[in-house]
Design a protein around this motif. Structure first.
Motif, PDB file in Angstrom:
ATOM      1  N   PRO A  25       0.841  -1.197   0.000  1.00  0.00           N
ATOM      2  CA  PRO A  25       0.000   0.000   0.000  1.00  0.00           C
ATOM      3  C   PRO A  25       0.884   1.258   0.000  1.00  0.00           C
ATOM      4  O   PRO A  25       2.000   1.214   0.540  1.00  0.00           O
ATOM      5  N   GLU A  26       0.398   2.309  -0.588  1.00  0.00           N
ATOM      6  CA  GLU A  26       1.208   3.527  -0.790  1.00  0.00           C
ATOM      7  C   GLU A  26       1.891   4.015   0.477  1.00  0.00           C
ATOM      8  O   GLU A  26       3.039   4.429   0.478  1.00  0.00           O
ATOM      9  N   GLU A  27       1.118   3.915   1.629  1.00  0.00           N
ATOM     10  CA  GLU A  27       1.680   4.467   2.881  1.00  0.00           C
ATOM     11  C   GLU A  27       2.852   3.622   3.407  1.00  0.00           C
ATOM     12  O   GLU A  27       3.691   4.101   4.166  1.00  0.00           O
ATOM     13  N   LYS A  28       2.923   2.371   2.955  1.00  0.00           N
ATOM     14  CA  LYS A  28       4.015   1.513   3.425  1.00  0.00           C
ATOM     15  C   LYS A  28       5.251   1.582   2.531  1.00  0.00           C
ATOM     16  O   LYS A  28       6.296   1.048   2.873  1.00  0.00           O
TER      17      LYS A  28
END
Lengths: 420, 357
Positions: free
Chosen positions: B226-229
């Motif tokens: 996921p983008e935040e990771k």
């Protein structure tokens, strides 16, 4: 069509005629080169034990009759071996030199095979101990065939030859090693063993160095004789030129002549001659000088001084070699040092040769030149070793700087990362 | 200091409008994941290439190509010229390490799947650069003109003759005649110091341009996060400083090798002498040399060596155009990995065999 048949017949006739003619020609050739001696002697199993079909005589087209006479073209034994045809058979031992000399002393005959052939072998032989004894009727001594064989003769430079350099000691030893035979002449039967372990014997027999002297190089071959007292030094000097030159010009050389000493042999020995070491000269137990010179004598002092000089140079040479191995070990440039050390080694050889002057000044002069060269090699080696230490120190400093830089960059990175 | 830098920047910006480039550098990011360390391999190879260029230029100051001067000048460099030994040894060691890291870089790209669409041309240009690096190694090896170099080149160029149809011609072109002579030396010198550097510089520039244009490849597992990771670090200064750290470390290792394992200079080449025992090519050619050696004299109706050369030629070509043959889909990864492991194992095993057999 008829014409064609006629033509074919003519061609067929020519081909057949040609093949018949060439067969006749071949038969003629066979008759011409026929050697009935070999045919019959082979059939009767009566060939000479030492017969080698490739021997030098056969290789130039000579056959049995050229030495033994007779007619090899006849199949009839009575004709082939008749006196009328010149058959002489095998010579008596005492006749062998003349038997071989028929051709070998005749330059007009020998020139056909070798324009430079020597033809004085027989006359030389009769001046030798062997020849003199044979003339007296002593059949135990060596005649031509004892050294060269009768039917396996090869040129002297052919390794198959019994007189090829490497084979000479063994050939001489056939008689000189026969204790029963040689004791009749009050000679030492162990010369071959002594020679084999000598510096010359090892070079020739073990290292196969055909340049090393075999028996004939010192004693002569056809005119074989033990060298006389006055000629020993000259015999050795044929190869050891400078040693002889220095020795003859030295006080020692003159004294030897006056006293009728055996030249080189007095110190070095003869057949069992060993490679001399630097301890050969001096006043230690191993030195030969003390055999004649007592403590306090001039000769004793000279021997001691010369030994000291040689030791000085060889010790310095050894030290330089150790330095060279250090340089090699650390991977620095050893080529120039190796070259310089070759010069030092040359000085050692020169100094050892100069020993034969028995002059301390002359020896010291060569030794000093060698020492200077050795110092040069050691200095160069020291420079290389010191250069190596400079390099390792430089590497240490560089690594330190790199380490500091790495730490600084790492810290900077951490600071940047914290800010981010 | 900062004031002066700002002034220079302003001066340049006024004339050349460097703002877009500044913006690009500022925003260039590098993905961070457990395989990020492989990103540095290309940088290290580039750094070593720079070391090669610089030390090569320094060697050129004293090196004199020619049958009667090559060996002597190299000897002069390592014995008389100040730091000549260092420059020569750094050049030799750095060359070897450059090829090693180029291989490492290539296989890391292969196993991470970075060679696939859209980076096909980056892969092709990289492959060509590696081929050039091997050419650099082969041509440079002869230049000291010592016996090992001479005979290794003789063996190497002889193998070229096995190439069908053009082999003999190619061998003569390489050697500048029937045999390895001074003409070969001049030729190799020209190839090593002019032709190859020119082509390599152009190809490296193209390769870098592609990398800059497309950015760093992100592995599948990273892409799927996921983008935040997804973690990124700025290329400048973070990644650049880490690059520098590696470079310093590698350079220090080269200095160590240069000092404690200096490159030997054997006896001068003598075409009339017999070849020294156990001639072996450089380690990076060993796997090919060894496989050619182990091939039977005849395979079907062809000579074993010809089959070997053709196989290597075909394998190399397939390897180069691999991105065009392999679908960019994920399913193909497993087979590719098996092929990759086989290739690496083949190279490693045959290289080791070359040294122990």
């Amino acid at each position: 069509m008829k014409k064609l048949i006629v033509m074919l017949n003519i061609i067929l006739f020519l081909v057949l005629a040609n093949s018949v003619f060439s067969q006749t020609q071949n038969k003629k050739n066979v008759v011409q080169t026929k050697n009935s001696c070999l045919t019959c002697h082979k059939e009767d199993d009566n060939m000479p034990d030492d017969y080698n079909p490739n021997n030098v005589h056969a290789s130039v087209g000579l056959n049995c009759v050229d030495c033994h006479g007779g007619d090899s073209t006849s199949d009839d034994e009575d004709i082939a071996m008749s006196k009328a045809k010149g058959f002489v058979g095998a010579p008596e031992k005492t006749e062998i030199p003349q038997f071989c000399g028929k051709c070998h002393s005749n330059i007009n005959y020998m020139r056909k095979y070798n324009p430079r052939a020597e033809t004085d072998q027989v006359s030389q032989y009769y001046t030798s101990v062997h020849g003199k004894q044979l003339k007296k009727g002593d059949e135990n001594v060596a005649a031509c065939t004892d050294c060269h064989t009768a039917h396996s003769i090869f040129k002297v430079n052919n390794p198959q030859s019994t007189v090829y350099a490497l084979n000479v000691p063994g050939t001489c030893n056939k008689c000189h090693g026969d204790a029963k035979l040689i004791s009749k002449y009050k000679l030492n039967p162990n010369i071959y063993e002594e020679y084999s372990n000598s510096v010359h014997g090892i070079a020739l027999l073990k290292n196969k160095d055909t340049g090393a002297p075999a028996c004939n190089d010192c004693h002569g071959n056809h005119g074989a004789m033990p060298p006389g007292v006055n000629s020993i030094a000259n015999v050795c000097g044929l190869c050891h030129v400078n040693n002889l030159k220095y020795f003859e010009a030295s006080k020692m050389g003159k004294a030897f002549k006056e006293e009728d000493y055996h030249g080189c042999e007095e110190c070095h020995g003869n057949h069992g001659i060993k490679k001399p070491t630097d301890d050969f000269i001096g006043v230690s137990d191993k030195a030969v000088c003390i055999n004649c010179h007592d403590e306090g004598e001039d000769g004793y002092i000279v021997a001691e001084t010369i030994h000291g000089e040689l030791k000085k140079l060889t010790s310095m040479y050894d030290s330089a070699k150790v330095k060279l191995s250090e340089v090699k070990k650390i991977g620095m440039d050893d080529v120039d040092i190796s070259f310089i050390l070759k010069d030092v080694h040359q000085s050692i050889i020169k100094a050892r040769t100069k020993v034969h002057t028995f002059d301390t000044v002359q020896v010291a002069k060569v030794v000093n030149t060698g020492l200077k060269t050795a110092f040069k090699a050691i200095k160069k080696a020291d420079d290389e070793i010191s250069d190596y230490h400079t390099r390792t120190n430089g590497f240490g400093i560089a690594t330190g700087i790199f380490l500091i830089l790495i730490i600084l960059i790492y810290l900077k990175l951490k600071t940047i990362e914290k800010k981010q | 200091m900062k004031g002066l830098w700002n002034k220079i920047e302003k001066w340049l910006d006024e004339r050349y409008d460097i703002q877009p480039m500044k913006e690009y550098i500022k925003h260039k990011k590098v993905p961070m994941h457990r395989h990020s360390v492989w990103y540095y391999m290309g940088g290290i190879t580039l750094f070593l290439f720079t070391v090669q260029v610089l030390t090569g230029i320094l060697l050129l100051m004293y090196y004199k190509p020619g049958e009667n001067s090559s060996y002597e000048s190299v000897r002069f460099i390592i014995t008389q010229v100040k730091f000549g030994w260092l420059i020569r040894n750094v050049h030799s060691w750095s060359a070897n390490l450059m090829i090693f890291f180029a291989f490492l870089h290539m296989f890391s790209v292969f196993f991470s799947g970075a060679f696939k669409k859209p980076r096909e041309l980056t892969w092709v240009s990289g492959f060509l650069i590696l081929a050039l690096a091997l050419g650099f190694g082969f041509s440079g090896y002869l230049l000291p003109w010592d016996d090992l170099a001479f005979f290794a080149t003789k063996v190497g160029t002889e193998i070229v003759a096995s190439v069908p149809l053009i082999g003999h011609w190619l061998k003569e072109v390489l050697r500048g005649g029937e045999d390895v002579t001074g003409a070969t030396l001049s030729r190799f010198f020209g190839i090593h110091t002019a032709i190859l550097p020119l082509i390599a510089t152009i190809l490296i520039a193209i390769h870098l341009l592609f990398v800059q244009k497309q950015g760093m490849h992100e592995p599948e597992e990273f892409k799927n996060l996921p983008e935040e990771k997804k973690k990124y670090i700025p290329f400048f200064p973070n990644f650049a400083l880490k690059d520098l750290l590696f470079w310093l470390l590698i350079f220090n290792i080269i200095l160590f090798l240069a000092l404690y394992f200096p490159w030997q200079l054997g006896p001068k080449a003598d075409p009339l002498s017999s070849a020294p025992a156990g001639i072996k090519p450089e380690w990076y050619f060993m796997f090919m040399f060894q496989s050619l050696k182990l091939l039977p004299a005849h395979i079907l109706f062809l000579e074993g060596e010809v089959v070997g050369i053709l196989t290597f030629g075909l394998a190399g070509t397939i390897w180069m155009i691999l991105p065009f043959l392999v679908p960019a889909k994920r399913e193909s990864n497993k087979i590719l990995k098996i092929i990759g492991v086989f290739v690496v194992a083949f190279i490693v095993v045959f290289t080791i065999l070359g040294y122990i057999l």
